[in-house]
Design an enzyme around this catalytic site. Structure first.
Site, PDB file in Angstrom:
ATOM      1  N   ASN A  24      -5.593   2.048 -13.910  1.00  0.00           N
ATOM      2  CA  ASN A  24      -4.407   1.760 -12.989  1.00  0.00           C
ATOM      3  C   ASN A  24      -3.562   2.033 -12.978  1.00  0.00           C
ATOM      4  OD1 ASN A  24      -3.672  -1.030 -11.732  1.00  0.00           O
ATOM      5  ND2 ASN A  24      -2.999  -1.614 -13.972  1.00  0.00           N
ATOM      6  N   ASP A  72      -4.220  -3.793 -18.799  1.00  0.00           N
ATOM      7  CA  ASP A  72      -2.450  -3.523 -18.387  1.00  0.00           C
ATOM      8  C   ASP A  72      -3.135  -2.990 -20.107  1.00  0.00           C
ATOM      9  OD1 ASP A  72      -2.090  -3.920 -15.323  1.00  0.00           O
ATOM     10  OD2 ASP A  72       0.210  -5.574 -17.054  1.00  0.00           O
ATOM     11  N   GLY A 119       0.662  -0.999   0.376  1.00  0.00           N
ATOM     12  CA  GLY A 119      -0.331   0.267   0.190  1.00  0.00           C
ATOM     13  C   GLY A 119       0.787   0.995  -0.333  1.00  0.00           C
ATOM     14  N   HIS A 156       0.690   0.816 -13.629  1.00  0.00           N
ATOM     15  CA  HIS A 156       1.297  -0.097 -14.145  1.00  0.00           C
ATOM     16  C   HIS A 156       3.092   0.383 -13.796  1.00  0.00           C
ATOM     17  CE1 HIS A 156       2.210  -3.925 -16.076  1.00  0.00           C
ATOM     18  NE2 HIS A 156       3.307  -3.967 -16.389  1.00  0.00           N
ATOM     19  N   GLU A 216       5.532   5.562  -9.464  1.00  0.00           N
ATOM     20  CA  GLU A 216       4.825   5.732  -9.203  1.00  0.00           C
ATOM     21  C   GLU A 216       4.412   6.618  -7.747  1.00  0.00           C
ATOM     22  OE1 GLU A 216       4.376   1.106  -9.622  1.00  0.00           O
ATOM     23  OE2 GLU A 216       4.717   1.215  -7.787  1.00  0.00           O
ATOM     24  N   HIS A 264       8.946   3.473  -8.214  1.00  0.00           N
ATOM     25  CA  HIS A 264       8.217   3.253  -6.599  1.00  0.00           C
ATOM     26  C   HIS A 264       8.385   4.910  -6.819  1.00  0.00           C
ATOM     27  CE1 HIS A 264       7.322  -0.727  -6.634  1.00  0.00           C
ATOM     28  NE2 HIS A 264       8.424  -1.288  -5.605  1.00  0.00           N
ATOM     29  N   MET A 278      -3.566  -6.765  -7.152  1.00  0.00           N
ATOM     30  CA  MET A 278      -3.034  -7.802  -8.009  1.00  0.00           C
ATOM     31  C   MET A 278      -4.076  -8.512  -8.233  1.00  0.00           C
ATOM     32  SD  MET A 278      -0.770  -6.118  -8.250  1.00  0.00           S
ATOM     33  CE  MET A 278       1.262  -7.059  -9.176  1.00  0.00           C
ATOM     34  N   ARG A 279      -5.123  -8.212  -8.994  1.00  0.00           N
ATOM     35  CA  ARG A 279      -6.670  -9.045  -9.945  1.00  0.00           C
ATOM     36  C   ARG A 279      -6.443  -9.208 -11.166  1.00  0.00           C
ATOM     37  NH1 ARG A 279      -8.135 -14.260  -7.526  1.00  0.00           N
ATOM     38  NH2 ARG A 279      -9.579 -13.830  -8.586  1.00  0.00           N
ATOM     39  N   ILE A 280      -6.841  -9.850 -12.279  1.00  0.00           N
ATOM     40  CA  ILE A 280      -7.473  -9.982 -13.207  1.00  0.00           C
ATOM     41  C   ILE A 280      -9.000  -9.757 -13.651  1.00  0.00           C
ATOM     42  CG2 ILE A 280      -7.573 -11.281 -15.335  1.00  0.00           C
ATOM     43  CD1 ILE A 280      -5.145 -12.586 -15.066  1.00  0.00           C
ATOM     44  N   LEU A 281      -9.086  -8.245 -13.370  1.00  0.00           N
ATOM     45  CA  LEU A 281     -10.967  -7.987 -13.790  1.00  0.00           C
ATOM     46  C   LEU A 281     -11.726  -8.547 -14.476  1.00  0.00           C
ATOM     47  CD1 LEU A 281      -9.952  -4.676 -12.163  1.00  0.00           C
ATOM     48  CD2 LEU A 281     -11.120  -6.517 -10.802  1.00  0.00           C
TER      49      LEU A 281
HETATM   50  C1  GRF Z   1       3.051  -1.195  -7.767  1.00  0.00           C
HETATM   51  O1  GRF Z   1       4.613  -1.921  -7.677  1.00  0.00           O
HETATM   52  C2  GRF Z   1       2.412  -1.155  -9.034  1.00  0.00           C
HETATM   53  O2  GRF Z   1       2.855  -0.975 -10.464  1.00  0.00           O
HETATM   54  C3  GRF Z   1       2.139  -2.946  -8.884  1.00  0.00           C
HETATM   55  O3  GRF Z   1       2.391  -2.953  -7.645  1.00  0.00           O
HETATM   56  C4  GRF Z   1       3.017  -2.261  -6.436  1.00  0.00           C
HETATM   57  C5  GRF Z   1       2.114  -1.798  -5.358  1.00  0.00           C
HETATM   58  O4  GRF Z   1       2.944  -1.295  -4.364  1.00  0.00           O
HETATM   59  N1  GRF Z   1       1.104  -3.264  -9.379  1.00  0.00           N
HETATM   60  P1  GRF Z   1       2.356  -0.582  -3.173  1.00  0.00           P
HETATM   61  O5  GRF Z   1       1.097  -1.822  -2.797  1.00  0.00           O
HETATM   62  O6  GRF Z   1       1.524   0.313  -3.918  1.00  0.00           O
HETATM   63  O7  GRF Z   1       3.322  -0.398  -2.331  1.00  0.00           O
END
Ligand code: GRF
Length: 192
Positions: free
Chosen positions: A110, A148, A14, A112, A177, A174, A95-98
């Protein structure tokens, strides 16, 4: 005050949920107050649940292992999301395929960890690191039926440093992100 509500779905640590909470939750952008109204996780006991608690949010846990099919799980998810009447759903490490049960009813983005359309799937960080590409990056895209594969909203790239380790590659991803996801949410919800 005009306000917009967000649902955040996650599966693990998270850190991206926390980036959203610390950078935009309860804050005003362009005269619009953004609020994380609900957090949902498909696993119990993961660290993201604690992060949400720090911000006073009790995460709803809907464990996919308790459902016989992807469609049944998605139906439970969709019902819960609809109850909260949010403006945007954010998949932040969910982490689920929807299935179309979800994708046809919910407006979601999403995150990625690669420059899509390259390196789709669950191993994007390792696969992009092991490729001979000189750049890596992060994408935010609309969620569609194709994993994706929805329309790209935002991307940011970085250059591979000499002798870069996998750990450094991942840390760079990260860090990007944690910037690009909150920024994209603000852009979507506050720029009519
Ligand atoms: C991230 O790298 C995201 O892109 C991938 O899973 C990771 C999640 O990290 N799909 P966190 O749980 O937000 O720390």
């Amino acid at each position: 005050m005009f306000s917009k509500k967000i649902a955040v779905l996650f599966s693990g640590s998270g850190s991206n949920l926390e980036a959203i909470l610390s950078k935009i939750h309860g804050k005003i952008f362009n005269g619009v107050k953004l609020e994380v109204a609900v957090t949902i996780c498909n696993k119990s006991g993961v660290y993201g649940i604690e992060r949400a608690k720090k911000y006073g949010l009790e995460t709803i846990i809907i464990e996919n292992k308790n459902f016989a099919t992807r469609e049944e799980f998605d139906t439970a998810l969709v019902n819960k999301i609809k109850k909260h009447g949010v403006d945007l759903v954010v998949l932040a490490g969910f982490m689920r395929i929807l299935t179309p049960v979800f994708t046809s009813q919910i407006r979601a983005i999403n995150l990625h960890p690669s420059l899509l359309p390259l390196f789709k799937g669950a191993h994007a960080i390792k696969e992009s690191f092991e490729s001979d590409m000189k750049v890596g990056g992060v994408s935010v895209h609309w969620v569609s039926e194709e994993l994706d594969g929805g329309k790209i909203i935002a991307q940011r790239a970085f250059e591979r440093e000499k002798d870069m380790s996998l750990e450094a590659w991942e840390a760079k991803i990260h860090a990007i992100e944690h910037e690009i996801l909150p920024e994209t949410i603000v852009e979507i919800l506050t720029n009519n």
